[in-house]
Scaffold this motif. Sequence first.
Motif, mmCIF file in Angstrom:
data_model
loop_
_atom_site.group_PDB
_atom_site.id
_atom_site.type_symbol
_atom_site.label_atom_id
_atom_site.label_comp_id
_atom_site.label_asym_id
_atom_site.label_seq_id
_atom_site.Cartn_x
_atom_site.Cartn_y
_atom_site.Cartn_z
ATOM 1 N N ASP A 65 11.159 12.733 -9.928
ATOM 2 C CA ASP A 65 9.808 12.626 -9.360
ATOM 3 C C ASP A 65 8.762 13.180 -10.317
ATOM 4 O O ASP A 65 7.674 12.611 -10.473
ATOM 5 N N ILE A 66 9.088 14.278 -10.979
ATOM 6 C CA ILE A 66 8.155 14.870 -11.937
ATOM 7 C C ILE A 66 7.908 13.899 -13.094
ATOM 8 O O ILE A 66 6.765 13.690 -13.511
ATOM 9 N N TRP A 67 8.967 13.271 -13.600
ATOM 10 C CA TRP A 67 8.814 12.320 -14.693
ATOM 11 C C TRP A 67 8.032 11.082 -14.244
ATOM 12 O O TRP A 67 7.190 10.573 -15.000
ATOM 13 N N LEU A 68 8.298 10.583 -13.049
ATOM 14 C CA LEU A 68 7.579 9.398 -12.566
ATOM 15 C C LEU A 68 6.095 9.695 -12.377
ATOM 16 O O LEU A 68 5.238 8.900 -12.787
ATOM 17 N N VAL A 69 5.784 10.826 -11.757
ATOM 18 C CA VAL A 69 4.377 11.185 -11.552
ATOM 19 C C VAL A 69 3.699 11.434 -12.898
ATOM 20 O O VAL A 69 2.571 10.972 -13.133
ATOM 21 N N GLY A 70 4.377 12.150 -13.791
ATOM 22 C CA GLY A 70 3.790 12.420 -15.106
ATOM 23 C C GLY A 70 3.520 11.151 -15.889
ATOM 24 O O GLY A 70 2.441 10.966 -16.464
ATOM 25 N N THR A 71 4.490 10.238 -15.895
ATOM 26 C CA THR A 71 4.315 8.974 -16.617
ATOM 27 C C THR A 71 3.205 8.134 -15.991
ATOM 28 O O THR A 71 2.366 7.565 -16.696
ATOM 29 N N GLY A 72 3.174 8.068 -14.663
ATOM 30 C CA GLY A 72 2.134 7.298 -13.974
ATOM 31 C C GLY A 72 0.746 7.861 -14.224
ATOM 32 O O GLY A 72 -0.208 7.118 -14.474
ATOM 33 N N VAL A 73 0.622 9.178 -14.180
ATOM 34 C CA VAL A 73 -0.685 9.807 -14.394
ATOM 35 C C VAL A 73 -1.148 9.608 -15.841
ATOM 36 O O VAL A 73 -2.329 9.310 -16.085
ATOM 37 N N VAL A 74 -0.236 9.736 -16.794
ATOM 38 C CA VAL A 74 -0.607 9.519 -18.202
ATOM 39 C C VAL A 74 -1.062 8.072 -18.407
ATOM 40 O O VAL A 74 -2.070 7.811 -19.088
ATOM 41 N N MET A 75 -0.343 7.118 -17.800
ATOM 42 C CA MET A 75 -0.750 5.713 -17.926
ATOM 43 C C MET A 75 -2.127 5.477 -17.327
ATOM 44 O O MET A 75 -2.961 4.793 -17.920
ATOM 45 N N ILE A 76 -2.382 6.055 -16.157
ATOM 46 C CA ILE A 76 -3.681 5.883 -15.506
ATOM 47 C C ILE A 76 -4.788 6.513 -16.344
ATOM 48 O O ILE A 76 -5.869 5.921 -16.510
ATOM 49 N N LEU A 77 -4.539 7.708 -16.887
ATOM 50 C CA LEU A 77 -5.556 8.345 -17.733
ATOM 51 C C LEU A 77 -5.852 7.521 -18.983
ATOM 52 O O LEU A 77 -7.014 7.382 -19.383
ATOM 53 N N LEU A 78 -4.812 6.959 -19.591
ATOM 54 C CA LEU A 78 -5.033 6.115 -20.770
ATOM 55 C C LEU A 78 -5.786 4.837 -20.415
ATOM 56 O O LEU A 78 -6.635 4.373 -21.186
ATOM 57 N N LEU A 79 -5.498 4.259 -19.253
ATOM 58 C CA LEU A 79 -6.222 3.058 -18.832
ATOM 59 C C LEU A 79 -7.685 3.356 -18.547
ATOM 60 O O LEU A 79 -8.578 2.573 -18.897
ATOM 61 N N ILE A 80 -7.959 4.500 -17.920
ATOM 62 C CA ILE A 80 -9.350 4.895 -17.659
ATOM 63 C C ILE A 80 -10.069 5.157 -18.974
ATOM 64 O O ILE A 80 -11.214 4.724 -19.166
ATOM 65 N N ARG A 81 -9.403 5.858 -19.900
ATOM 66 C CA ARG A 81 -10.005 6.123 -21.212
ATOM 67 C C ARG A 81 -10.323 4.819 -21.945
ATOM 68 O O ARG A 81 -11.379 4.667 -22.559
ATOM 69 N N HIS A 82 -9.385 3.866 -21.880
ATOM 70 C CA HIS A 82 -9.615 2.574 -22.525
ATOM 71 C C HIS A 82 -10.820 1.859 -21.910
ATOM 72 O O HIS A 82 -11.638 1.282 -22.631
#
Length: 92
Positions: A65-82
């Motif tokens: 769960d920690i890895w899934l949430v971490g990966t999802g949050v990093v992807m969302i942050l990168l998409l927002i930054r883009h």
Amino acid sequence: MVAGTGHDVAKRDDHSPATVDPQDEPSAEWGWHGSFPKGALIMGWVSAVIILLMLIGNHEGRVEDIWLVGTGVVMILLLIRHSIRARRSWRR
């Protein structure tokens, strides 16, 4: 330089645009030769949502769960930054 290795192309001094040979890339023959910028952005959001939906399941431990949430949050942050950088790029 050995002909045909690609190293001789990098050493050209003229700045003329390179032509794409349809033998090397068949898509050049019918005119499309690019990428899907909006499609990639949409698939990024879909992938982030799918990763977060993977939290629903029969997990016994919380490490995944920690890895899934971490990966999802990093992807969302990168998409927002883009999205922010793409919106501001025309102003510079």
